[in-house]
Motif scaffolding. Structure first.
Motif, PDB file in Angstrom:
ATOM      1  N   ASP A   1       0.858  -1.179   0.000  1.00  7.20           N
ATOM      2  CA  ASP A   1       0.000   0.000   0.000  1.00  7.20           C
ATOM      3  C   ASP A   1       0.896   1.230   0.000  1.00  7.20           C
ATOM      4  OD1 ASP A   1      -1.730   2.118   0.505  1.00  7.20           O
ATOM      5  OD2 ASP A   1      -2.983   0.977   1.888  1.00  7.20           O
ATOM      6  N   ASP A   2       1.005   1.885  -1.144  1.00  4.80           N
ATOM      7  CA  ASP A   2       1.853   3.066  -1.292  1.00  4.80           C
ATOM      8  C   ASP A   2       0.982   4.312  -1.220  1.00  4.80           C
ATOM      9  OD1 ASP A   2       3.763   4.956  -1.876  1.00  4.80           O
ATOM     10  OD2 ASP A   2       4.220   4.222  -3.883  1.00  4.80           O
ATOM     11  N   HIS A   3       0.731   4.759   0.037  1.00  9.70           N
ATOM     12  CA  HIS A   3      -0.100   5.945   0.268  1.00  9.70           C
ATOM     13  C   HIS A   3      -1.457   5.829  -0.432  1.00  9.70           C
ATOM     14  CE1 HIS A   3       4.095   7.337   0.874  1.00  9.70           C
ATOM     15  NE2 HIS A   3       3.545   8.000   1.886  1.00  9.70           N
ATOM     16  N   GLY A   4      -2.081   4.664  -0.245  1.00 11.21           N
ATOM     17  CA  GLY A   4      -3.418   4.442  -0.784  1.00 11.21           C
ATOM     18  C   GLY A   4      -3.443   3.784  -2.139  1.00 11.21           C
ATOM     19  N   LYS A   5      -2.301   3.660  -2.782  1.00  9.25           N
ATOM     20  CA  LYS A   5      -2.223   2.990  -4.078  1.00  9.25           C
ATOM     21  C   LYS A   5      -1.624   1.603  -3.888  1.00  9.25           C
ATOM     22  CE  LYS A   5      -0.092   3.226  -8.664  1.00  9.25           C
ATOM     23  NZ  LYS A   5       0.829   3.989  -9.560  1.00  9.25           N
ATOM     24  N   ILE A   6      -2.322   0.587  -4.312  1.00 10.46           N
ATOM     25  CA  ILE A   6      -1.823  -0.784  -4.220  1.00 10.46           C
ATOM     26  C   ILE A   6      -0.981  -1.064  -5.458  1.00 10.46           C
ATOM     27  CG2 ILE A   6      -2.422  -3.213  -4.009  1.00 10.46           C
ATOM     28  CD1 ILE A   6      -3.139  -1.505  -1.575  1.00 10.46           C
ATOM     29  N   ARG A   7       0.259  -1.432  -5.240  1.00  7.86           N
ATOM     30  CA  ARG A   7       1.158  -1.714  -6.362  1.00  7.86           C
ATOM     31  C   ARG A   7       2.143  -2.809  -5.968  1.00  7.86           C
ATOM     32  NH1 ARG A   7       6.271   0.196  -5.532  1.00  7.86           N
ATOM     33  NH2 ARG A   7       6.566   1.898  -4.030  1.00  7.86           N
ATOM     34  N   ALA A   8       2.849  -3.324  -6.976  1.00  9.23           N
ATOM     35  CA  ALA A   8       3.863  -4.343  -6.732  1.00  9.23           C
ATOM     36  C   ALA A   8       5.120  -3.691  -6.163  1.00  9.23           C
ATOM     37  CB  ALA A   8       4.187  -5.083  -8.024  1.00  9.23           C
ATOM     38  N   VAL A   9       5.691  -4.332  -5.169  1.00  4.43           N
ATOM     39  CA  VAL A   9       6.924  -3.831  -4.567  1.00  4.43           C
ATOM     40  C   VAL A   9       8.074  -4.022  -5.555  1.00  4.43           C
ATOM     41  CG1 VAL A   9       7.582  -6.018  -3.493  1.00  4.43           C
ATOM     42  CG2 VAL A   9       8.232  -3.853  -2.408  1.00  4.43           C
ATOM     43  N   LYS A  10       9.068  -3.148  -5.464  1.00  7.86           N
ATOM     44  CA  LYS A  10      10.162  -3.173  -6.430  1.00  7.86           C
ATOM     45  C   LYS A  10      11.482  -3.512  -5.759  1.00  7.86           C
ATOM     46  CE  LYS A  10      12.470  -0.325  -9.955  1.00  7.86           C
ATOM     47  NZ  LYS A  10      12.561   1.020 -10.562  1.00  7.86           N
ATOM     48  N   SER A  11      12.191  -4.491  -6.335  1.00  7.22           N
ATOM     49  CA  SER A  11      13.521  -4.863  -5.864  1.00  7.22           C
ATOM     50  C   SER A  11      14.518  -3.747  -6.163  1.00  7.22           C
ATOM     51  CB  SER A  11      13.967  -6.152  -6.566  1.00  7.22           C
ATOM     52  OG  SER A  11      15.353  -6.375  -6.413  1.00  7.22           O
ATOM     53  N   SER A  12      15.580  -3.692  -5.384  1.00 10.58           N
ATOM     54  CA  SER A  12      16.654  -2.716  -5.628  1.00 10.58           C
ATOM     55  C   SER A  12      17.859  -3.353  -6.311  1.00 10.58           C
ATOM     56  CB  SER A  12      17.078  -2.058  -4.304  1.00 10.58           C
ATOM     57  OG  SER A  12      16.027  -1.288  -3.770  1.00 10.58           O
ATOM     58  N   TYR A  13      17.669  -4.536  -6.866  1.00  8.85           N
ATOM     59  CA  TYR A  13      18.724  -5.188  -7.642  1.00  8.85           C
ATOM     60  C   TYR A  13      18.489  -4.935  -9.129  1.00  8.85           C
ATOM     61  CZ  TYR A  13      20.670  -7.590  -3.623  1.00  8.85           C
ATOM     62  OH  TYR A  13      21.285  -7.859  -2.420  1.00  8.85           O
ATOM     63  N   GLN A  14      19.556  -4.666  -9.855  1.00  4.82           N
ATOM     64  CA  GLN A  14      19.467  -4.390 -11.276  1.00  4.82           C
ATOM     65  C   GLN A  14      20.481  -5.223 -12.040  1.00  4.82           C
ATOM     66  OE1 GLN A  14      19.925  -0.190 -11.985  1.00  4.82           O
ATOM     67  NE2 GLN A  14      18.250   0.393 -10.604  1.00  4.82           N
ATOM     68  N   LEU A  15      20.164  -5.510 -13.295  1.00  5.53           N
ATOM     69  CA  LEU A  15      21.133  -6.180 -14.154  1.00  5.53           C
ATOM     70  C   LEU A  15      22.294  -5.230 -14.441  1.00  5.53           C
ATOM     71  CD1 LEU A  15      19.042  -8.056 -16.874  1.00  5.53           C
ATOM     72  CD2 LEU A  15      20.632  -9.083 -15.237  1.00  5.53           C
ATOM     73  N   ARG A  16      23.487  -5.762 -14.386  1.00  7.01           N
ATOM     74  CA  ARG A  16      24.653  -4.968 -14.742  1.00  7.01           C
ATOM     75  C   ARG A  16      24.604  -4.639 -16.242  1.00  7.01           C
ATOM     76  NH1 ARG A  16      28.610  -5.597 -10.612  1.00  7.01           N
ATOM     77  NH2 ARG A  16      28.098  -7.317  -9.174  1.00  7.01           N
ATOM     78  N   ALA A  17      25.225  -3.556 -16.602  1.00 11.01           N
ATOM     79  CA  ALA A  17      25.289  -3.162 -18.007  1.00 11.01           C
ATOM     80  C   ALA A  17      26.508  -3.789 -18.674  1.00 11.01           C
ATOM     81  CB  ALA A  17      25.359  -1.637 -18.127  1.00 11.01           C
ATOM     82  N   GLY A  18      26.412  -4.023 -19.986  1.00 12.90           N
ATOM     83  CA  GLY A  18      27.561  -4.506 -20.737  1.00 12.90           C
ATOM     84  C   GLY A  18      27.668  -6.012 -20.768  1.00 12.90           C
ATOM     85  N   THR A  19      28.904  -6.489 -20.864  1.00  6.74           N
ATOM     86  CA  THR A  19      29.168  -7.916 -20.984  1.00  6.74           C
ATOM     87  C   THR A  19      30.079  -8.397 -19.866  1.00  6.74           C
ATOM     88  OG1 THR A  19      31.031  -7.479 -22.462  1.00  6.74           O
ATOM     89  CG2 THR A  19      28.883  -7.895 -23.478  1.00  6.74           C
ATOM     90  N   ARG A  20      29.961  -9.671 -19.568  1.00  8.06           N
ATOM     91  CA  ARG A  20      30.791 -10.276 -18.533  1.00  8.06           C
ATOM     92  C   ARG A  20      32.229 -10.450 -19.038  1.00  8.06           C
ATOM     93  NH1 ARG A  20      26.782 -14.158 -19.455  1.00  8.06           N
ATOM     94  NH2 ARG A  20      24.892 -13.866 -18.193  1.00  8.06           N
ATOM     95  N   PRO A  21      33.176 -10.539 -18.121  1.00  4.90           N
ATOM     96  CA  PRO A  21      34.535 -10.885 -18.543  1.00  4.90           C
ATOM     97  C   PRO A  21      34.552 -12.313 -19.080  1.00  4.90           C
ATOM     98  CG  PRO A  21      34.364 -10.899 -16.151  1.00  4.90           C
ATOM     99  CD  PRO A  21      33.091 -10.304 -16.669  1.00  4.90           C
ATOM    100  N   SER A  22      35.495 -12.613 -19.941  1.00  2.46           N
ATOM    101  CA  SER A  22      35.601 -13.950 -20.515  1.00  2.46           C
ATOM    102  C   SER A  22      37.008 -14.480 -20.311  1.00  2.46           C
ATOM    103  CB  SER A  22      35.259 -13.915 -22.005  1.00  2.46           C
ATOM    104  OG  SER A  22      36.135 -13.059 -22.708  1.00  2.46           O
ATOM    105  N   GLY A  23      37.138 -15.812 -20.403  1.00  2.34           N
ATOM    106  CA  GLY A  23      38.432 -16.443 -20.186  1.00  2.34           C
ATOM    107  C   GLY A  23      38.748 -16.584 -18.722  1.00  2.34           C
ATOM    108  N   SER A  24      39.663 -17.485 -18.382  1.00  8.21           N
ATOM    109  CA  SER A  24      40.100 -17.704 -16.991  1.00  8.21           C
ATOM    110  C   SER A  24      38.935 -17.942 -16.043  1.00  8.21           C
ATOM    111  CB  SER A  24      40.937 -16.513 -16.495  1.00  8.21           C
ATOM    112  OG  SER A  24      42.078 -16.314 -17.311  1.00  8.21           O
ATOM    113  N   GLY A  25      38.018 -18.827 -16.453  1.00  7.15           N
ATOM    114  CA  GLY A  25      36.895 -19.182 -15.598  1.00  7.15           C
ATOM    115  C   GLY A  25      35.723 -18.235 -15.666  1.00  7.15           C
ATOM    116  N   ASN A  26      35.758 -17.258 -16.537  1.00 10.99           N
ATOM    117  CA  ASN A  26      34.655 -16.326 -16.708  1.00 10.99           C
ATOM    118  C   ASN A  26      33.838 -16.710 -17.943  1.00 10.99           C
ATOM    119  OD1 ASN A  26      35.329 -14.459 -14.518  1.00 10.99           O
ATOM    120  ND2 ASN A  26      37.116 -13.938 -15.764  1.00 10.99           N
TER     121      ASN A  26
END
Length: 333
Positions: free
Chosen positions: A233-258
């Motif tokens: 209940d967001d001040h009278g508005k019912i809505r879905a709660v939002k996580s504070s985790y986000q996908l990182r931008a770009g690409t993962r490192p590669s090689g050496s176990g990545n």
């Protein structure tokens, strides 16, 4: 739909049925011995109660659950009592709803267990947060089924399905990721090799996402804090709660176990906590009207990512790293 109703007191006979459950003991091989449909029928119950006190859920519950792919019905049992400052949950780990109803049948059949968990009635914040771990179950829902979020598979370790017991090992697979090829049902759950049914994300049958009120308590984490559904209940508005985790931008490192490739959510390390970007803290919880609780989110980390309080030892697993998953797919170019 039935609502989960509190049964205020238990008879002496009811208490005696699980008196041996008061120590922090959990057998995963002994079937739960209660065989009568005692107490409240919660088959397909949509939970509505919002109390953060586990003692308010004391009672005996039962349900009929259908294994969709196997065309069989099973009985579910849950008993909740109090002892001292603890609430004690004893169940046979069978859910209160139809399960194994995904596109594919579970590779492991769901079987009855004997699960006993204890949580404090007075949870408090610890000095430091405790990360979730393969060595500990995360929570118990109010239908008697546990939460066990982590997979034991990491990129570059063994066959990618099991053996990644080192919690500092990077690139642990996220079992909820749609391309991970892990067979779950419509409740984001499946069975471990020993037959234990457990959730990885939103338990869709326990609360309504179409409600015009804030979501109920659907269970309790190992540290005793409540777990709420996804609506606030967001001040009278019912809505879905939002996580504070986000996908990182770009690409993962590669090689050496990545693994390389774009950050797309295949691995837990693809996400980063950005304080203030959502409603919730690093553990996926927040305090509302003086009550701290964890919240179900549609995105990572889904239920919780760490413990604000001190987890009870009854959630410790006997054998760490037993959670085996189907082999993840190869990285797409």
């Amino acid at each position: 739909m039935n609502n989960l109703i509190v049964i205020g007191t238990l008879s002496l006979i009811s208490v005696s049925l699980i008196a041996c459950a008061s120590p922090p003991y959990r057998s995963k091989t002994t079937p739960y011995q209660v065989t009568s449909n005692t107490g409240k029928d919660i088959t397909n119950a949509i939970l509505t109660k919002r109390s953060d006190h586990c003692a308010d859920y004391v009672g005996q519950y039962h349900a009929t659950a259908k294994d969709h792919h196997n065309h069989q019905q099973y009985q579910s049992y849950l008993t909740i009592i109090t002892a001292g400052n603890k609430c004690i949950f004893t169940s046979n780990a069978i859910p209160n709803h139809t399960y194994n109803d995904g596109k594919k049948s579970f590779p492991n059949d769901v079987t009855s267990q004997h699960q006993t968990y204890q949580i404090t009635q007075s949870p408090t914040f610890a000095t430091h947060t405790t990360p979730i771990s393969l060595r500990r179950d995360n929570a118990i829902f109010l239908n008697g089924v546990k939460v066990d979020l982590l997979a034991a598979g990491c990129y570059g370790v063994g066959d990618g399905r099991i053996g990644c017991n080192n919690m500092s090992q990077p690139w642990r697979y996220d079992p909820v990721y749609i391309f991970s090829m892990i067979t779950t049902d419509t409740h984001n759950a499946h069975a471990q090799p020993d037959g234990t049914y457990h959730y990885h994300a939103t338990p869709n049958a326990l609360f309504s996402v179409q409600s015009n009120t804030a979501s109920p308590v659907i269970g309790f984490a190992a540290d005793g804090f409540p777990i709420f559904g996804s609506l606030i209940d967001d001040h009278g508005k019912i809505r879905a709660v939002k996580s504070s985790y986000q996908l990182r931008a770009g690409t993962r490192p590669s090689g050496s176990g990545n693994p390389g490739g774009k950050y797309d959510g295949m691995f837990r390390d693809d996400y980063v906590y950005v304080k203030g970007s959502g409603d919730l803290d690093e553990c996926n919880g927040m305090t509302v009207n003086g009550i701290y609780g964890y919240y179900i989110t549609s995105t990572f980390p889904y239920i919780l990512n760490c413990f604000k309080g001190t987890p009870d030892s009854s959630f410790n697993k006997k054998r760490p790293g037993h959670h085996r998953h189907p082999k993840p797919p190869k990285r797409r170019p």
